[in-house]
Design an enzyme around this catalytic site. Structure first.
Site, PDB file in Angstrom:
ATOM      1  N   PHE A 125       1.801  13.442 -28.566  1.00  0.00           N
ATOM      2  CA  PHE A 125       1.694  12.553 -29.733  1.00  0.00           C
ATOM      3  C   PHE A 125       0.805  13.173 -30.818  1.00  0.00           C
ATOM      4  CE2 PHE A 125      -1.774   9.269 -30.548  1.00  0.00           C
ATOM      5  CZ  PHE A 125      -1.302   8.858 -31.778  1.00  0.00           C
ATOM      6  N   THR A 182       3.116  16.012 -20.035  1.00  0.00           N
ATOM      7  CA  THR A 182       3.025  14.660 -20.620  1.00  0.00           C
ATOM      8  C   THR A 182       3.703  14.593 -21.986  1.00  0.00           C
ATOM      9  OG1 THR A 182       0.835  15.118 -21.548  1.00  0.00           O
ATOM     10  CG2 THR A 182       0.871  14.019 -19.409  1.00  0.00           C
ATOM     11  N   SER A 215     -13.479  14.374 -26.232  1.00  0.00           N
ATOM     12  CA  SER A 215     -13.293  12.941 -25.987  1.00  0.00           C
ATOM     13  C   SER A 215     -14.591  12.155 -26.061  1.00  0.00           C
ATOM     14  CB  SER A 215     -12.675  12.738 -24.607  1.00  0.00           C
ATOM     15  OG  SER A 215     -12.670  11.363 -24.290  1.00  0.00           O
ATOM     16  N   SER A 216     -14.492  10.988 -26.680  1.00  0.00           N
ATOM     17  CA  SER A 216     -15.637  10.074 -26.758  1.00  0.00           C
ATOM     18  C   SER A 216     -16.034   9.572 -25.374  1.00  0.00           C
ATOM     19  CB  SER A 216     -15.284   8.879 -27.628  1.00  0.00           C
ATOM     20  OG  SER A 216     -14.164   8.213 -27.084  1.00  0.00           O
ATOM     21  N   TYR A 249     -12.263  12.707 -15.736  1.00  0.00           N
ATOM     22  CA  TYR A 249     -11.669  13.094 -17.027  1.00  0.00           C
ATOM     23  C   TYR A 249     -12.762  13.401 -18.055  1.00  0.00           C
ATOM     24  CZ  TYR A 249      -9.498  12.409 -21.608  1.00  0.00           C
ATOM     25  OH  TYR A 249      -9.098  12.567 -22.908  1.00  0.00           O
ATOM     26  N   VAL A 255      -3.596   2.098 -24.581  1.00  0.00           N
ATOM     27  CA  VAL A 255      -3.404   0.646 -24.516  1.00  0.00           C
ATOM     28  C   VAL A 255      -2.595   0.105 -25.707  1.00  0.00           C
ATOM     29  CG1 VAL A 255      -5.651   0.081 -25.601  1.00  0.00           C
ATOM     30  CG2 VAL A 255      -4.582  -1.530 -24.021  1.00  0.00           C
TER      31      VAL A 255
HETATM   32  C1  UD1 Z   1      -8.565   6.999 -24.488  1.00  0.00           C
HETATM   33  C2  UD1 Z   1      -7.579   8.141 -24.266  1.00  0.00           C
HETATM   34  C3  UD1 Z   1      -8.336   9.370 -23.819  1.00  0.00           C
HETATM   35  C4  UD1 Z   1      -9.368   9.700 -24.875  1.00  0.00           C
HETATM   36  C5  UD1 Z   1     -10.299   8.523 -25.078  1.00  0.00           C
HETATM   37  C6  UD1 Z   1     -11.237   8.769 -26.225  1.00  0.00           C
HETATM   38  C7  UD1 Z   1      -5.313   7.481 -23.658  1.00  0.00           C
HETATM   39  C8  UD1 Z   1      -4.361   7.171 -22.561  1.00  0.00           C
HETATM   40  N1  UD1 Z   1      -6.595   7.760 -23.277  1.00  0.00           N
HETATM   41  O1  UD1 Z   1      -9.187   6.635 -23.240  1.00  0.00           O
HETATM   42  O2  UD1 Z   1      -7.461  10.460 -23.686  1.00  0.00           O
HETATM   43  O3  UD1 Z   1     -10.102  10.835 -24.508  1.00  0.00           O
HETATM   44  O4  UD1 Z   1      -9.533   7.369 -25.412  1.00  0.00           O
HETATM   45  O5  UD1 Z   1     -10.508   9.062 -27.374  1.00  0.00           O
HETATM   46  O6  UD1 Z   1      -4.955   7.505 -24.823  1.00  0.00           O
HETATM   47  N2  UD1 Z   1      -6.254  -1.207 -20.869  1.00  0.00           N
HETATM   48  C9  UD1 Z   1      -5.822  -2.498 -20.638  1.00  0.00           C
HETATM   49  N3  UD1 Z   1      -4.506  -2.679 -20.323  1.00  0.00           N
HETATM   50  C10 UD1 Z   1      -3.616  -1.636 -20.236  1.00  0.00           C
HETATM   51  C11 UD1 Z   1      -4.088  -0.315 -20.489  1.00  0.00           C
HETATM   52  C12 UD1 Z   1      -5.417  -0.150 -20.802  1.00  0.00           C
HETATM   53  O7  UD1 Z   1      -6.592  -3.453 -20.691  1.00  0.00           O
HETATM   54  O8  UD1 Z   1      -2.442  -1.890 -19.936  1.00  0.00           O
HETATM   55  C13 UD1 Z   1      -7.685  -1.013 -21.202  1.00  0.00           C
HETATM   56  C14 UD1 Z   1      -8.378   0.067 -20.379  1.00  0.00           C
HETATM   57  O9  UD1 Z   1      -8.771  -0.407 -19.125  1.00  0.00           O
HETATM   58  C15 UD1 Z   1      -9.539   0.423 -21.326  1.00  0.00           C
HETATM   59  C16 UD1 Z   1      -8.950   0.222 -22.728  1.00  0.00           C
HETATM   60  O10 UD1 Z   1      -7.791  -0.594 -22.556  1.00  0.00           O
HETATM   61  O11 UD1 Z   1     -10.592  -0.490 -21.149  1.00  0.00           O
HETATM   62  C17 UD1 Z   1      -8.515   1.534 -23.350  1.00  0.00           C
HETATM   63  O12 UD1 Z   1      -7.753   2.235 -22.394  1.00  0.00           O
HETATM   64  P1  UD1 Z   1      -6.861   3.515 -22.762  1.00  0.00           P
HETATM   65  O13 UD1 Z   1      -5.979   3.205 -23.905  1.00  0.00           O
HETATM   66  O14 UD1 Z   1      -6.232   3.971 -21.483  1.00  0.00           O
HETATM   67  O15 UD1 Z   1      -7.915   4.557 -23.331  1.00  0.00           O
HETATM   68  P2  UD1 Z   1      -9.360   5.099 -22.855  1.00  0.00           P
HETATM   69  O16 UD1 Z   1      -9.509   5.045 -21.368  1.00  0.00           O
HETATM   70  O17 UD1 Z   1     -10.384   4.437 -23.706  1.00  0.00           O
END
Ligand code: UD1
Length: 319
Positions: free
Chosen positions: A12, A36, A119-120, A143, A187
């Site tokens: 992406f 991916t 990454s943050s 990670y 998410v």
């Molecule tokens: C994301 C990135 C990661 C990056 C980081 C900082 C993705 C997949 N991950 O991590 O590569 O290094 O930001 O830029 O883009 N959640 C839900 N429901 C869902 C999926 C997720 O509640 O169906 C929650 C997760 O538990 C988390 C939040 O949403 O609390 C964000 O999750 P996610 O989008 O996976 O990103 P990060 O883990 O923050």
């Protein structure tokens, strides 16, 4: 005209960088092993770039990929916290060993500069917000550890070999083409697609988890600035790439309800292992050293993102 190598070209973020570079008339080489990344992300531009299907763990292939390159934009990764909790060795290979390979290849090819998708997550769950680059990192997930190790390698290569490196600490980049189809997807991509289809999304935790969700155009602009900024401003540095605003998961659900027309409810499930609770950036260092500005705010970005998923004639994948 400069020549750019984008790793993770079919991802992406990688494919978004490629489109922006081509619009500026730059020459682009891309590498991806489609672990991916998706071929569809490159379909419009494949003829305009030199593409190589290769794994960043293949050092010979990376030596060859770096030949004649001025700037490397290193985006290739397995970008998932929960996946790293399940498979820390696989995460480390892609996210740390892969970066080291890229650095060795870039050093040997005398590349001018390497810009890295850091990454943050490196900040961890420390209570102080916003996160500033001078804070001591406290990674939680494997990670985050691998991404942080890569930052250290980047800086080490600047210090030991004079290879100019810039680490951009991404804060939850989102936008069109982010893959919504895997349980590990970002998410906003996941929720947008689920809610457009009328499927109930799941929030992990109480929904008050927050992120500095950053629209893709801002990350693209940060990368281009990280290439063009003078070396004395940015080489060997770590810089946040974000908006400086924080949105909770409950708020994103409400915003997406309006944009998608979803009428249903949301499920709550336990927090994910390795997750951090809050994430918010101080972007003043990137403003100072790169001239970085937020080009697109969260609401506008989310509107554009949902519009893009709506316009996909065929669903991008099954959620
Ligand atoms: C994301 C990135 C990661 C990056 C980081 C900082 C993705 C997949 N991950 O991590 O590569 O290094 O930001 O830029 O883009 N959640 C839900 N429901 C869902 C999926 C997720 O509640 O169906 C929650 C997760 O538990 C988390 C939040 O949403 O609390 C964000 O999750 P996610 O989008 O996976 O990103 P990060 O883990 O923050």
């Amino acid at each position: 005209m400069a020549k750019y190598l984008v790793t993770g070209a079919a991802g992406f973020i990688g494919s978004s960088l490629i489109r922006a570079l081509l619009e500026r008339g730059e020459q682009v080489r891309g590498v991806d092993n489609f672990s991916t990344g998706r071929r569809e992300n490159l379909s419009e531009v494949m003829k305009e770039i030199e593409f190589r299907e290769a794994n960043i763990l293949d050092l010979d292939a990376m030596h060859s990929a770096c030949k004649g390159i001025d700037y490397v934009l290193h985006q290739a990764a397995i970008p998932s916290v929960p996946k790293s909790v399940l498979d820390p060795i696989g995460s480390n290979r892609a996210n740390a060993d892969g970066t080291l390979n890229i650095l060795v290849a870039a050093r040997d090819a005398k590349v001018r500069r390497v810009v890295y998708a850091a990454s943050s997550s490196a900040y961890g769950d420390t209570p102080t917000l916003p996160k500033q680059e001078s804070m001591i990192p406290d990674p939680i997930s494997p990670y985050a550890v691998a991404k942080l190790a890569s930052e250290h390698y980047m800086i080490s290569f600047f210090r030991c070999y004079g290879l100019e490196t810039v680490c951009l600490r991404y804060f939850n980049i989102f936008g069109p083409r982010q893959d919504p189809s895997s349980p590990y997807s970002g998410v906003l991509a996941k929720f947008s697609m689920q809610m457009l289809r009328g499927d109930e999304p799941t929030i992990f935790g109480d929904g008050e988890t927050s992120r500095d969700f950053t629209y893709i155009d801002n990350a693209v602009s940060a990368n281009l600035l990280a290439c063009s900024a003078p070396g004395d401003q940015c080489a060997g540095r770590i810089l946040n790439c974000a908006t400086g605003e924080r949105i909770t998961l409950n708020q994103t659900f409400e915003a997406l309800k309006k944009l998608t027309g979803y009428k249903g409810t949301v499920k709550y499930a336990p927090e994910r292992e390795g997750d951090i609770k809050h994430s918010l950036a101080d972007i003043s260092l990137a403003q100072k050293h790169l001239g970085y500005k937020v080009l697109v705010d969260f609401e506008t970005g989310l509107r554009r993102t949902v519009a893009w998923y709506k316009n996909q004639r065929q669903p991008v994948g099954a959620v």
